[in-house]
Design an enzyme around this catalytic site. Sequence first.
Site, PDB file in Angstrom:
ATOM      1  N   HIS A 254       0.829  -1.219   0.000  1.00  0.00           N
ATOM      2  CA  HIS A 254       0.000   0.000   0.000  1.00  0.00           C
ATOM      3  C   HIS A 254       0.864   1.270   0.000  1.00  0.00           C
ATOM      4  O   HIS A 254       1.245   1.771   1.049  1.00  0.00           O
ATOM      5  CB  HIS A 254      -0.898  -0.026   1.244  1.00  0.00           C
TER       6      HIS A 254
ATOM      7  N   ASP B 136       1.183   2.895   3.671  1.00  0.00           N
ATOM      8  CA  ASP B 136       0.286   3.942   3.135  1.00  0.00           C
ATOM      9  C   ASP B 136       1.100   5.217   2.859  1.00  0.00           C
ATOM     10  O   ASP B 136       0.624   6.337   3.084  1.00  0.00           O
ATOM     11  CB  ASP B 136      -0.870   4.226   4.108  1.00  0.00           C
TER      12      ASP B 136
HETATM   13 ZN   LIG Z   1      -6.847   4.522   2.205  1.00  0.00          ZN
END
Ligand SMILES: [Zn+2]
Length: 426
Positions: free
Chosen positions: A67, A311
Amino acid sequence: MNLKKLPKKLVLQGGTILDPLSGRSTKGNVVIEHNKIKSVGSAGGAKGETMIDCSGLVITHGFCDVHVHFREPGREDKETLQTGSRAALAGGFTRVCIMPNTSPPLDSPESIRFVVEKAEECPVHIHPIGAVTKGQKGKELTEVQAIISEGAVALSDDGLPISDAQVMRLALEYTSMFDKPVINHAEDECLRNNGLMHEGEISTRLGLAGNPSLAEAIMIQRDLELANMIQTKLHVPHVTSASGAANIRRMKKLNSNITAEVTPHHLFFNDQALLEYNTNFKVAPPIRAENDRKELIKAVKDGTFDCIATDHAPHTIEEKEATFELAPFGMIGLESCFGAVNKVLDMPLKELLKLLTVNPRRVMGFEEDLFTIGCAAELTIIDPDQEWIFKEQNIYSKSRNTPFIGEKLKGKVRFTISKGSIADLK
Ligand SMILES: [Zn+2]
């Protein structure tokens, strides 16, 4: 970072070889020849060969992050596939999956091909995740089959939740035919109600609009129920709340295809960090209360979470210097990841490394055994005990938006070997 081509033959000498797949740990050498693993665990090394002294260091699989946001195409001022690759190498990552919320989004077979072709020249393996819906508008499914055949490893509208449950159902049903996970940014937009941070005592004190844990937990539960009905792959990204983690733990017993990730920043910080309105702590979903943070750590240790994902979300200084209301959500995270999670989780190294190597690879269906003789060298060499302060000079991303600057971390990446190159992080 000193990034150079691997020599014809390289001996990683005298390290602890920790195989996260078998769990075995041995002392010895790893020999790489013509960019491939030649031997693992042998002794010695002849005169005249290029060697790296790995005594006191751990040689393990290259890390994999499922991610990240690399902003290309469209926002190359924040990050490109090339600069993102360097950030990855600095963090020990040899393989990353990039989210499709670029400009335009990766919602067509052509856009997936564009990334796959451009990624070939990058020093890490980059896999695109295709959008679930056209324009990430949450209405009409993309050409799922064509996107997957061009190289998308999963589908997601990340950044934006798929609010329409029927669209989510169709996405799960359709992708189940290709055995690929759907990843939904799990927040109920109505309940989130434009919240800027976790709804609780601190948001009240700061006078900032709150985003309740329930906005996440309710959306996660909806997705889990749908995936359970279809018995298909659902990967839950960046879980932040105790209640969200509890839902996953419970539903995993009913559907073995469910996987989930947690970020270093949700494990490391709680909402008290926002007391000074530092916009680098503004992330979506938000950093929650201390009780949530503790429950996330428990959920890592009991296997509720399969992997750590950063992220990594680059933004310009100008954007992050805006007021808390206007600044964009997100922080970068690749470079600080290992030192942060190794410190805060305080768990056996071989267990921690699974969360960064074998497990995320399994989520995406990548090769899991990187110590196979003849396999292309994808290795990370770490000093798990080194304590260090994370500084701006440790950042290789084009952006600087991280609250980890100034934090004391434990464990440092020393070398990353990927796609025929070696990055020396000394
Ligand atoms: Zn997200």
